[in-house]
Design a protein around this motif. Sequence first.
Motif, PDB file in Angstrom:
ATOM      1  N   CYS A  89     -23.383 -49.120 -37.028  1.00 17.51           N
ATOM      2  CA  CYS A  89     -24.258 -48.121 -36.401  1.00 17.51           C
ATOM      3  C   CYS A  89     -25.529 -48.745 -35.847  1.00 17.51           C
ATOM      4  CB  CYS A  89     -24.598 -47.026 -37.413  1.00 17.51           C
ATOM      5  SG  CYS A  89     -23.209 -45.968 -37.882  1.00 17.51           S
ATOM      6  N   VAL A  90     -26.147 -49.616 -36.629  1.00 24.21           N
ATOM      7  CA  VAL A  90     -27.396 -50.229 -36.176  1.00 24.21           C
ATOM      8  C   VAL A  90     -27.138 -51.151 -34.988  1.00 24.21           C
ATOM      9  CG1 VAL A  90     -29.322 -51.720 -36.844  1.00 24.21           C
ATOM     10  CG2 VAL A  90     -28.476 -49.989 -38.444  1.00 24.21           C
ATOM     11  N   ALA A  91     -26.056 -51.924 -35.064  1.00 23.60           N
ATOM     12  CA  ALA A  91     -25.722 -52.814 -33.942  1.00 23.60           C
ATOM     13  C   ALA A  91     -25.416 -52.011 -32.683  1.00 23.60           C
ATOM     14  CB  ALA A  91     -24.541 -53.697 -34.313  1.00 23.60           C
ATOM     15  N   ALA A  92     -24.686 -50.906 -32.831  1.00 24.24           N
ATOM     16  CA  ALA A  92     -24.379 -50.078 -31.664  1.00 24.24           C
ATOM     17  C   ALA A  92     -25.660 -49.536 -31.025  1.00 24.24           C
ATOM     18  CB  ALA A  92     -23.465 -48.923 -32.073  1.00 24.24           C
ATOM     19  N   PHE A  93     -26.600 -49.123 -31.860  1.00 27.98           N
ATOM     20  CA  PHE A  93     -27.861 -48.579 -31.342  1.00 27.98           C
ATOM     21  C   PHE A  93     -28.634 -49.623 -30.554  1.00 27.98           C
ATOM     22  CE2 PHE A  93     -32.462 -47.947 -32.079  1.00 27.98           C
ATOM     23  CZ  PHE A  93     -32.629 -46.772 -31.354  1.00 27.98           C
ATOM     24  N   PHE A  94     -28.800 -50.805 -31.122  1.00 30.05           N
ATOM     25  CA  PHE A  94     -29.584 -51.825 -30.413  1.00 30.05           C
ATOM     26  C   PHE A  94     -28.816 -52.409 -29.229  1.00 30.05           C
ATOM     27  CE2 PHE A  94     -32.012 -52.055 -34.508  1.00 30.05           C
ATOM     28  CZ  PHE A  94     -33.191 -51.548 -33.968  1.00 30.05           C
ATOM     29  N   THR A  95     -27.499 -52.488 -29.327  1.00 28.88           N
ATOM     30  CA  THR A  95     -26.721 -52.947 -28.179  1.00 28.88           C
ATOM     31  C   THR A  95     -26.911 -51.995 -27.003  1.00 28.88           C
ATOM     32  OG1 THR A  95     -25.066 -54.036 -29.570  1.00 28.88           O
ATOM     33  CG2 THR A  95     -24.406 -53.454 -27.330  1.00 28.88           C
ATOM     34  N   ARG A  96     -26.878 -50.707 -27.307  1.00 27.74           N
ATOM     35  CA  ARG A  96     -27.053 -49.717 -26.231  1.00 27.74           C
ATOM     36  C   ARG A  96     -28.448 -49.782 -25.623  1.00 27.74           C
ATOM     37  NH1 ARG A  96     -24.931 -43.572 -26.077  1.00 27.74           N
ATOM     38  NH2 ARG A  96     -25.884 -42.967 -24.094  1.00 27.74           N
ATOM     39  N   HIS A  97     -29.468 -49.882 -26.468  1.00 21.92           N
ATOM     40  CA  HIS A  97     -30.826 -49.698 -25.962  1.00 21.92           C
ATOM     41  C   HIS A  97     -31.585 -50.992 -25.679  1.00 21.92           C
ATOM     42  CE1 HIS A  97     -30.530 -45.412 -26.202  1.00 21.92           C
ATOM     43  NE2 HIS A  97     -30.055 -45.522 -27.416  1.00 21.92           N
ATOM     44  N   LEU A  98     -31.057 -52.118 -26.123  1.00 22.00           N
ATOM     45  CA  LEU A  98     -31.695 -53.391 -25.786  1.00 22.00           C
ATOM     46  C   LEU A  98     -30.871 -54.205 -24.790  1.00 22.00           C
ATOM     47  CD1 LEU A  98     -33.143 -54.550 -29.249  1.00 22.00           C
ATOM     48  CD2 LEU A  98     -34.230 -53.160 -27.459  1.00 22.00           C
ATOM     49  N   THR A  99     -29.584 -53.833 -24.607  1.00 19.68           N
ATOM     50  CA  THR A  99     -28.760 -54.540 -23.623  1.00 19.68           C
ATOM     51  C   THR A  99     -28.146 -53.612 -22.585  1.00 19.68           C
ATOM     52  OG1 THR A  99     -26.644 -54.420 -24.819  1.00 19.68           O
ATOM     53  CG2 THR A  99     -28.159 -56.201 -25.428  1.00 19.68           C
ATOM     54  N   GLY A 100     -28.191 -52.290 -22.823  1.00 24.22           N
ATOM     55  CA  GLY A 100     -27.686 -51.339 -21.846  1.00 24.22           C
ATOM     56  C   GLY A 100     -26.191 -51.129 -21.850  1.00 24.22           C
ATOM     57  N   LYS A 101     -25.486 -51.582 -22.882  1.00 26.00           N
ATOM     58  CA  LYS A 101     -24.037 -51.422 -22.939  1.00 26.00           C
ATOM     59  C   LYS A 101     -23.670 -50.131 -23.680  1.00 26.00           C
ATOM     60  CE  LYS A 101     -23.331 -56.437 -23.034  1.00 26.00           C
ATOM     61  NZ  LYS A 101     -22.806 -57.590 -23.830  1.00 26.00           N
ATOM     62  N   PRO A 102     -22.803 -49.285 -23.096  1.00 26.39           N
ATOM     63  CA  PRO A 102     -22.406 -48.027 -23.750  1.00 26.39           C
ATOM     64  C   PRO A 102     -21.776 -48.282 -25.122  1.00 26.39           C
ATOM     65  CG  PRO A 102     -21.685 -48.076 -21.464  1.00 26.39           C
ATOM     66  CD  PRO A 102     -22.154 -49.472 -21.784  1.00 26.39           C
ATOM     67  N   GLN A 103     -22.002 -47.354 -26.043  1.00 28.61           N
ATOM     68  CA  GLN A 103     -21.488 -47.478 -27.405  1.00 28.61           C
ATOM     69  C   GLN A 103     -20.897 -46.142 -27.843  1.00 28.61           C
ATOM     70  OE1 GLN A 103     -21.614 -50.535 -29.288  1.00 28.61           O
ATOM     71  NE2 GLN A 103     -22.070 -51.223 -27.211  1.00 28.61           N
ATOM     72  N   PRO A 104     -19.580 -45.979 -27.777  1.00 29.65           N
ATOM     73  CA  PRO A 104     -18.945 -44.697 -28.117  1.00 29.65           C
ATOM     74  C   PRO A 104     -19.263 -44.217 -29.532  1.00 29.65           C
ATOM     75  CG  PRO A 104     -17.403 -46.131 -26.971  1.00 29.65           C
ATOM     76  CD  PRO A 104     -18.604 -46.956 -27.260  1.00 29.65           C
ATOM     77  N   LEU A 105     -19.498 -45.144 -30.467  1.00 36.01           N
ATOM     78  CA  LEU A 105     -19.780 -44.750 -31.845  1.00 36.01           C
ATOM     79  C   LEU A 105     -20.966 -43.800 -31.924  1.00 36.01           C
ATOM     80  CD1 LEU A 105     -19.336 -45.018 -34.907  1.00 36.01           C
ATOM     81  CD2 LEU A 105     -20.710 -47.113 -34.847  1.00 36.01           C
ATOM     82  N   LEU A 106     -21.893 -43.898 -30.989  1.00 35.74           N
ATOM     83  CA  LEU A 106     -23.091 -43.061 -31.021  1.00 35.74           C
ATOM     84  C   LEU A 106     -22.900 -41.722 -30.316  1.00 35.74           C
ATOM     85  CD1 LEU A 106     -25.697 -45.843 -30.143  1.00 35.74           C
ATOM     86  CD2 LEU A 106     -25.097 -44.991 -32.419  1.00 35.74           C
ATOM     87  N   ASP A 107     -21.754 -41.533 -29.656  1.00 32.55           N
ATOM     88  CA  ASP A 107     -21.566 -40.348 -28.826  1.00 32.55           C
ATOM     89  C   ASP A 107     -20.414 -39.443 -29.245  1.00 32.55           C
ATOM     90  OD1 ASP A 107     -23.678 -41.049 -27.084  1.00 32.55           O
ATOM     91  OD2 ASP A 107     -22.370 -42.445 -26.022  1.00 32.55           O
TER      92      ASP A 107
END
Length: 385
Positions: free
Chosen positions: A343-361
Amino acid sequence: MDPVRTAALALAGLLTLTTPAAAAPDAAPRLPAPTGSHAVGVTSLHLKDASRRDPWVPAATSRELMVSVWYPAAGTRGRHRAPYVTPKESELLIKDAGLPGVAPGTLSKVRTNAFTDAVPAGRRHGLPLVVLSPGLGSPRSSLTGLAEDLASRGNVVVGIEHTYESAATAFPDGRVTTCVACGNKAPDFGERVVRSRAADVSFVLDQLTGAKPKWRGAALIDRTRIGMAGQSVGGASSVAAMVRDERIRAGANLDGTTFAPIPERGLSRPFLFLGSPEMHGPGGKDGSWARDWKKLTGWKRWLVVTGAEHASFTDVPLLAEQIGLDLGFSMTGARSLEITRACVAAFFTRHLTGKPQPLLDEPSARYPEVTVGGQVRSLGQRSPR
């Protein structure tokens, strides 16, 4: 009792009530391998802020901090695995938790996955930076499993030891400080500790990204991509640090009551709440997230992990099981760390690299324990995307 002290004492009290089970006599506890593609290096820094007195020990005219920096490494050949904590820190941490049946040096023998002072890897200004802040009474090492994983995924990760807020902090000159703040009974203690930590975070960012950085790999850091996460009061400090310091682009709170409310102007940068059902599920004990949710005006998520407890977002359950302690948790330490990492990796991947993360949606078949917090639905609000 003030909820921040309740959180700090809960784990120690829980462990005191357990008895060590039979464990393999020669098996040292170990952290699971990181999931990213990079080898991981780590180094420790001793930083001194001469502009501030220590908030807990007035006789200390400077605020001294120990920090660990985890990072992608070019190679680990010839390097030694980093210790989890020093033998003296291990002794004090085990004593603080009330575990007379556990050998004093046990935590110093935990097998980590990072190698001391390995050569940093990456392109100049190419790596996001993530700050981690532990719970009250806990050392920065309590988030090592998460830190190593984030570093293996291509982030620089800095874990801050907030001096006199941990049961044991060892300095290079041999001094070992204990948790003076844990005995504080002031009614405004919660706000004081998170504001102090926010100042610690800003100082550490200055030391890593300023004109004369204290870490040799600092040129790898992208100063426009900085995030922060913390557990318990460390999570609450993520909110306070973001309010104070606009350099922090995204923040996450892992099951922490937020003591310093978000200003009326709101907070428009991305934020993740990740919590346990008892504290932050429907009807949970902590109402601060519902208050703050209304003031988060940017992208936001409120996730609850079924089966998690307050300490589940740290290394504690995993290591306790390996030592032979039964915490009575329904979720294993390995599973809770896996979910926290994801969860934490998905959050920072999305918001610090701009890559979509289905786990958060959307619901995940791989992580069915992760659900949208019931209090979020009750507010009738959808998270901005």
